[in-house]
Design a protein around this motif. Structure first.
Motif, PDB file in Angstrom:
ATOM      1  N   GLY A 119     -39.438  88.323  87.742  1.00  7.68           N
ATOM      2  CA  GLY A 119     -38.691  89.460  87.237  1.00  7.68           C
ATOM      3  C   GLY A 119     -38.982  89.717  85.767  1.00  7.68           C
ATOM      4  N   ASN A 120     -38.443  90.814  85.263  1.00  2.00           N
ATOM      5  CA  ASN A 120     -38.691  91.194  83.863  1.00  2.00           C
ATOM      6  C   ASN A 120     -37.694  90.562  82.893  1.00  2.00           C
ATOM      7  N   GLY A 121     -36.741  89.763  83.371  1.00  2.00           N
ATOM      8  CA  GLY A 121     -35.867  88.999  82.487  1.00  2.00           C
ATOM      9  C   GLY A 121     -34.511  89.640  82.239  1.00  2.00           C
ATOM     10  N   SER A 122     -33.500  88.808  82.124  1.00  2.00           N
ATOM     11  CA  SER A 122     -32.138  89.219  81.762  1.00  2.00           C
ATOM     12  C   SER A 122     -31.648  88.271  80.676  1.00  2.00           C
ATOM     13  N   GLN A 123     -31.358  88.815  79.504  1.00  2.00           N
ATOM     14  CA  GLN A 123     -30.929  87.981  78.378  1.00  2.00           C
ATOM     15  C   GLN A 123     -29.414  87.825  78.395  1.00  2.00           C
ATOM     16  N   LEU A 124     -28.982  86.586  78.224  1.00  2.00           N
ATOM     17  CA  LEU A 124     -27.554  86.254  78.217  1.00  2.00           C
ATOM     18  C   LEU A 124     -27.218  85.602  76.888  1.00  2.00           C
ATOM     19  N   LEU A 125     -26.226  86.146  76.190  1.00  2.00           N
ATOM     20  CA  LEU A 125     -25.756  85.606  74.922  1.00  2.00           C
ATOM     21  C   LEU A 125     -24.298  85.192  75.069  1.00  2.00           C
ATOM     22  N   ILE A 126     -24.030  83.943  74.744  1.00  2.00           N
ATOM     23  CA  ILE A 126     -22.661  83.425  74.775  1.00  2.00           C
ATOM     24  C   ILE A 126     -22.184  83.334  73.343  1.00  2.00           C
ATOM     25  N   THR A 127     -21.188  84.099  73.007  1.00  2.00           N
ATOM     26  CA  THR A 127     -20.734  84.182  71.622  1.00  2.00           C
ATOM     27  C   THR A 127     -19.265  83.820  71.511  1.00  2.00           C
ATOM     28  N   GLY A 128     -18.846  83.620  70.289  1.00  5.77           N
ATOM     29  CA  GLY A 128     -17.451  83.385  69.945  1.00  5.77           C
ATOM     30  C   GLY A 128     -17.186  84.019  68.601  1.00  5.77           C
ATOM     31  N   PRO A 129     -16.060  83.738  67.988  1.00  6.16           N
ATOM     32  CA  PRO A 129     -15.796  84.294  66.657  1.00  6.16           C
ATOM     33  C   PRO A 129     -16.784  83.747  65.647  1.00  6.16           C
ATOM     34  N   PRO A 130     -17.254  84.579  64.722  1.00  4.88           N
ATOM     35  CA  PRO A 130     -18.212  84.095  63.721  1.00  4.88           C
ATOM     36  C   PRO A 130     -17.582  83.068  62.789  1.00  4.88           C
ATOM     37  N   ASN A 131     -18.399  82.142  62.334  1.00  8.19           N
ATOM     38  CA  ASN A 131     -17.965  81.129  61.378  1.00  8.19           C
ATOM     39  C   ASN A 131     -18.368  81.550  59.973  1.00  8.19           C
ATOM     40  N   VAL A 132     -17.431  81.453  59.027  1.00 12.34           N
ATOM     41  CA  VAL A 132     -17.666  81.892  57.651  1.00 12.34           C
ATOM     42  C   VAL A 132     -17.421  80.711  56.718  1.00 12.34           C
ATOM     43  N   ILE A 133     -18.404  80.413  55.871  1.00 20.26           N
ATOM     44  CA  ILE A 133     -18.301  79.342  54.877  1.00 20.26           C
ATOM     45  C   ILE A 133     -18.708  79.923  53.529  1.00 20.26           C
ATOM     46  N   LEU A 134     -17.862  79.743  52.503  1.00 23.91           N
ATOM     47  CA  LEU A 134     -18.134  80.238  51.155  1.00 23.91           C
ATOM     48  C   LEU A 134     -18.428  79.053  50.250  1.00 23.91           C
ATOM     49  N   LEU A 135     -19.605  79.073  49.625  1.00 23.04           N
ATOM     50  CA  LEU A 135     -20.062  77.958  48.793  1.00 23.04           C
ATOM     51  C   LEU A 135     -20.150  78.393  47.339  1.00 23.04           C
ATOM     52  N   THR A 147     -22.891  83.655  34.603  1.00 22.08           N
ATOM     53  CA  THR A 147     -22.541  84.251  35.897  1.00 22.08           C
ATOM     54  C   THR A 147     -22.571  83.154  36.941  1.00 22.08           C
ATOM     55  N   LEU A 148     -21.635  83.206  37.866  1.00 28.20           N
ATOM     56  CA  LEU A 148     -21.517  82.178  38.898  1.00 28.20           C
ATOM     57  C   LEU A 148     -22.111  82.691  40.206  1.00 28.20           C
ATOM     58  N   PRO A 149     -23.111  82.009  40.766  1.00 28.57           N
ATOM     59  CA  PRO A 149     -23.669  82.417  42.055  1.00 28.57           C
ATOM     60  C   PRO A 149     -22.811  81.885  43.209  1.00 28.57           C
ATOM     61  N   LEU A 150     -22.454  82.752  44.114  1.00 29.25           N
ATOM     62  CA  LEU A 150     -21.711  82.386  45.306  1.00 29.25           C
ATOM     63  C   LEU A 150     -22.550  82.717  46.535  1.00 29.25           C
ATOM     64  N   MET A 151     -22.448  81.886  47.561  1.00 29.81           N
ATOM     65  CA  MET A 151     -23.185  82.114  48.800  1.00 29.81           C
ATOM     66  C   MET A 151     -22.220  82.095  49.971  1.00 29.81           C
ATOM     67  N   ILE A 190     -26.637  84.001  59.017  1.00 32.69           N
ATOM     68  CA  ILE A 190     -27.007  84.900  57.932  1.00 32.69           C
ATOM     69  C   ILE A 190     -26.441  84.350  56.627  1.00 32.69           C
ATOM     70  N   ARG A 191     -27.253  84.416  55.551  1.00 28.42           N
ATOM     71  CA  ARG A 191     -26.799  84.011  54.223  1.00 28.42           C
ATOM     72  C   ARG A 191     -26.753  85.233  53.312  1.00 28.42           C
ATOM     73  N   SER A 192     -25.597  85.402  52.627  1.00 26.11           N
ATOM     74  CA  SER A 192     -25.430  86.495  51.685  1.00 26.11           C
ATOM     75  C   SER A 192     -25.024  85.920  50.331  1.00 26.11           C
ATOM     76  N   HIS A 193     -25.531  86.542  49.245  1.00 31.24           N
ATOM     77  CA  HIS A 193     -25.293  86.036  47.893  1.00 31.24           C
ATOM     78  C   HIS A 193     -24.647  87.111  47.022  1.00 31.24           C
ATOM     79  N   ILE A 194     -23.954  86.627  45.984  1.00 33.66           N
ATOM     80  CA  ILE A 194     -23.386  87.520  44.970  1.00 33.66           C
ATOM     81  C   ILE A 194     -23.223  86.735  43.678  1.00 33.66           C
ATOM     82  N   ARG A 195     -23.230  87.434  42.547  1.00 38.37           N
ATOM     83  CA  ARG A 195     -23.016  86.807  41.242  1.00 38.37           C
ATOM     84  C   ARG A 195     -21.744  87.374  40.614  1.00 38.37           C
TER      85      ARG A 195
END
Length: 300
Positions: A119-135, A147-151, A190-195
């Motif tokens: 067959g041509n394939g069927s993609q299955l994604l099992i997800t839950g609530p996203p996890n967020v960590i601020l460093l 300036t303080l870098p935050l990630m 995904i990693r996001s940054h700000i100063r």
């Protein structure tokens, strides 16, 4: 070319041109942990020996999962369904887990000697609530920074273009994304940054990064504040510093009081003992007189 020959060619065309793939549906589905999913394989003919289902993880090999046929029985969380015409073979997965994510392929053939058609394939994604960590940087290094870098690290999302929102106290800020990674289950991190200016940070700015997977989903966020953390530490130090002298003073008073009490008690006990001994000697003392013998004087 006469009409009879042309009709024969059209009749033999499905036989001479083999079918390359079997259509599958749905092409993609995303469900939460514990759900039940169905993936269909459309053969349009009876599959000899049933339709075999395989799972492929990201950059991995195919692994056999289950065989769907009219006589198949459930095996653990997997089972199968076949329509009345035996042309649609459905794989059913109950109580899906994170490791069930992947691309599922069906494979079948009309006769035992025929090659398998996939067959041509069927993609299955099992997800839950996203996890967020601020460093943030270590506290001892913050005072020397302008300036303080935050990630903000967001994981367990199903898209590599997922918006991450930043908020500094009461005003919105824009960060930038520098890294997107996909794990073996097909979900992204995904990693996001700000100063943040050091002055705003030291004066109690609250920095928050948040994500929301849909308009109806709950927003997941993580916040950090320099002022709240420093106040907590200062209060703990003040409490500890003010309590220690009080404890030391109480211990000293207990020791001094014990010493005074012990000396007074010893003195009283000695005095009573001496008094008792003196009285005993007075009460038991007897007067003894030595016997004297007198001789008569002859002159008298």
């Amino acid at each position: 070319m006469d009409l009879v020959t042309l009709c024969m060619l059209f009749y033999l065309l499905p036989v001479t041109v083999p079918q390359t793939t079997l259509p599958q549906s749905p092409a993609l589905q995303s469900v939460s942990i514990g759900s039940t999913v169905r993936m269909k394989c459309h053969t349009d003919w009876y599959a000899t020996g049933g339709v075999h289902w395989y799972k492929q993880k990201v950059r991995g090999n195919l692994h056999f999962v289950y065989t769907v046929s009219t006589y198949s029985t459930p095996a653990g969380r997997f089972s199968g369904e076949v329509n009345d015409k035996s042309t649609v073979y459905t794989l059913v997965v109950h109580n899906v887990q994170r490791n069930d994510s992947g691309v599922y392929f069906c494979a079948g053939r009309k006769l035992f000697l025929d090659p398998f058609i996939f067959g041509n394939g069927s993609q299955l994604l099992i997800t839950g609530p996203p996890n967020v960590i601020l460093l943030s940087p270590p506290r001892q290094e913050m005072f020397s920074m302008e300036t303080l870098p935050l990630m903000c690290l967001v994981s367990n999302v199903i898209s590599n273009n997922f918006p991450i929102d930043w908020n500094i106290s009461t005003w919105d800020a824009e960060g930038w994304t520098d890294s997107v990674a996909m794990d073996s289950t097909g979900v992204y991190s995904i990693r996001s940054h700000i100063r943040v200016p050091a002055e705003a940070w030291k004066y109690g700015a609250v920095c928050t990064c948040s994500v929301q997977i849909s308009s109806t989903a709950i927003r997941n966020s993580e916040s950090i504040s320099y002022q709240k953390e420093s106040q907590h530490i200062d209060c703990s130090l003040m409490l500890y510093g003010s309590t220690l002298p009080m404890i030391s003073l109480v211990m000293m008073l207990i020791v001094v009081g014990g010493c005074i009490y012990g000396n007074c008690g010893l003195g009283n006990r000695n005095t009573e003992k001496e008094s008792t001994d003196f009285q005993t000697r007075d009460s038991n003392q007897e007067t003894s007189y030595a016997p004297l013998k007198f001789k008569e004087d002859p002159i008298l």
